[in-house]
Design a protein around this motif. Structure first.
Motif, PDB file in Angstrom:
ATOM      1  N   LEU A 103       0.592  -1.392   0.083  1.00  0.00           N
ATOM      2  CA  LEU A 103       0.030   0.225  -0.217  1.00  0.00           C
ATOM      3  C   LEU A 103       0.976   1.312  -0.250  1.00  0.00           C
ATOM      4  O   LEU A 103       0.109   2.167  -0.708  1.00  0.00           O
ATOM      5  CB  LEU A 103      -0.436   0.252   0.763  1.00  0.00           C
ATOM      6  N   LYS A 104       1.875   0.822   0.427  1.00  0.00           N
ATOM      7  CA  LYS A 104       2.936   2.096   0.665  1.00  0.00           C
ATOM      8  C   LYS A 104       3.509   2.273  -1.317  1.00  0.00           C
ATOM      9  O   LYS A 104       3.419   3.816  -1.290  1.00  0.00           O
ATOM     10  CB  LYS A 104       4.862   1.793   1.376  1.00  0.00           C
ATOM     11  N   LEU A 105       3.233   1.538  -2.287  1.00  0.00           N
ATOM     12  CA  LEU A 105       3.353   1.801  -3.485  1.00  0.00           C
ATOM     13  C   LEU A 105       2.048   2.297  -4.342  1.00  0.00           C
ATOM     14  O   LEU A 105       1.993   2.654  -5.228  1.00  0.00           O
ATOM     15  CB  LEU A 105       3.805   0.324  -3.574  1.00  0.00           C
ATOM     16  N   ASP A 106       1.064   1.907  -3.781  1.00  0.00           N
ATOM     17  CA  ASP A 106      -0.356   1.993  -3.973  1.00  0.00           C
ATOM     18  C   ASP A 106      -1.230   2.383  -2.810  1.00  0.00           C
ATOM     19  O   ASP A 106      -1.677   1.376  -2.769  1.00  0.00           O
ATOM     20  CB  ASP A 106      -0.690   0.919  -4.848  1.00  0.00           C
ATOM     21  N   PRO A 107      -1.407   3.808  -2.883  1.00  0.00           N
ATOM     22  CA  PRO A 107      -2.921   3.550  -1.686  1.00  0.00           C
ATOM     23  C   PRO A 107      -3.544   3.951  -1.477  1.00  0.00           C
ATOM     24  O   PRO A 107      -4.702   3.247  -0.348  1.00  0.00           O
ATOM     25  CB  PRO A 107      -2.324   4.851  -0.618  1.00  0.00           C
ATOM     26  N   LYS A 108      -4.324   3.344  -2.859  1.00  0.00           N
ATOM     27  CA  LYS A 108      -5.614   3.286  -3.005  1.00  0.00           C
ATOM     28  C   LYS A 108      -6.334   2.541  -3.835  1.00  0.00           C
ATOM     29  O   LYS A 108      -7.590   2.216  -3.903  1.00  0.00           O
ATOM     30  CB  LYS A 108      -6.010   4.693  -3.949  1.00  0.00           C
ATOM     31  N   ASN A 109      -4.986   0.817  -3.970  1.00  0.00           N
ATOM     32  CA  ASN A 109      -6.212   0.432  -4.498  1.00  0.00           C
ATOM     33  C   ASN A 109      -6.673  -1.063  -3.387  1.00  0.00           C
ATOM     34  O   ASN A 109      -6.412  -1.616  -2.460  1.00  0.00           O
ATOM     35  CB  ASN A 109      -4.224  -1.126  -4.760  1.00  0.00           C
ATOM     36  N   PRO A 110      -7.899  -0.616  -4.239  1.00  0.00           N
ATOM     37  CA  PRO A 110      -9.107  -1.718  -3.529  1.00  0.00           C
ATOM     38  C   PRO A 110      -8.764  -3.431  -3.222  1.00  0.00           C
ATOM     39  O   PRO A 110      -9.116  -3.470  -2.189  1.00  0.00           O
ATOM     40  CB  PRO A 110     -10.345  -1.183  -4.456  1.00  0.00           C
ATOM     41  N   LEU A 111      -8.208  -3.757  -3.981  1.00  0.00           N
ATOM     42  CA  LEU A 111      -8.041  -5.138  -3.986  1.00  0.00           C
ATOM     43  C   LEU A 111      -6.179  -5.038  -2.341  1.00  0.00           C
ATOM     44  O   LEU A 111      -6.737  -6.386  -1.739  1.00  0.00           O
ATOM     45  CB  LEU A 111      -7.104  -5.630  -5.203  1.00  0.00           C
ATOM     46  N   LEU A 112      -5.559  -4.058  -2.263  1.00  0.00           N
ATOM     47  CA  LEU A 112      -4.792  -4.749  -1.400  1.00  0.00           C
ATOM     48  C   LEU A 112      -5.354  -3.254  -0.100  1.00  0.00           C
ATOM     49  O   LEU A 112      -4.982  -3.952   1.225  1.00  0.00           O
ATOM     50  CB  LEU A 112      -3.797  -2.990  -1.479  1.00  0.00           C
TER      51      LEU A 112
END
Length: 157
Positions: A103-112
């Protein structure tokens, strides 16, 4: 169009010829990728990890996904797959750590977000899981619906 070494591997994967893929890509000791697949270790180890995961061999999948991440530490898909492998062997705390890194790389990724919420839920941290489930937007259809169901489950706990 130039074919690369992985084209044949992907054909085998589509046919679910997993044992053939493993024998083509892994050396006899199963700790190294054979040439020419060693030209992209991240991709090669991810494929190996995915095969192990599909076969329920989660410990080997964990090893393979870790190797994929050594080759490319920013691979969110490998992080998610590693976290899913940890979840399958009831290690939600390890899944949580990996998902927080992703999530540090992609904070809004819904699957993460969803998977991190699940790992918190599995650890009995229902309030924090609800907060994360609620961050998933309605536009993320399928994940949103799953999150809404889990919010109800978490509130019931």
């Amino acid at each position: 169009m130039k074919k690369d070494a992985f084209d044949f591997i992907h054909e085998l994967l589509r046919g679910k010829n997993y044992n053939n893929v493993l024998s083509l890509m892994l050396d006899d000791k199963k700790n190294r990728i054979k040439s020419p697949y060693d030209s992209d270790l991240n991709h090669a180890w991810y494929i190996i990890g995915d095969i192990y995961f599909e076969n329920g061999n989660y410990e080997s999948a964990i090893h393979a996904f870790k190797q994929a991440l050594i080759a490319w530490p920013m691979d969110k898909d490998a992080m998610l797959a590693l976290a899913n492998s940890y979840s399958e062997i009831a290690m939600p705390d390890k899944a949580e750590k990996v998902l927080r890194d992703a999530l540090k790389l992609d904070p809004k990724n819904p699957l993460l977000l969803y998977n991190l919420a699940n790992s918190l839920f599995d650890q009995g941290n229902y309030q924090d899981s609800i907060i994360l489930y609620e961050k998933i937007e309605k536009k993320d259809d399928e994940v949103y619906e799953l999150a809404q169901k889990n919010i109800k489950r978490a509130k019931y706990k």
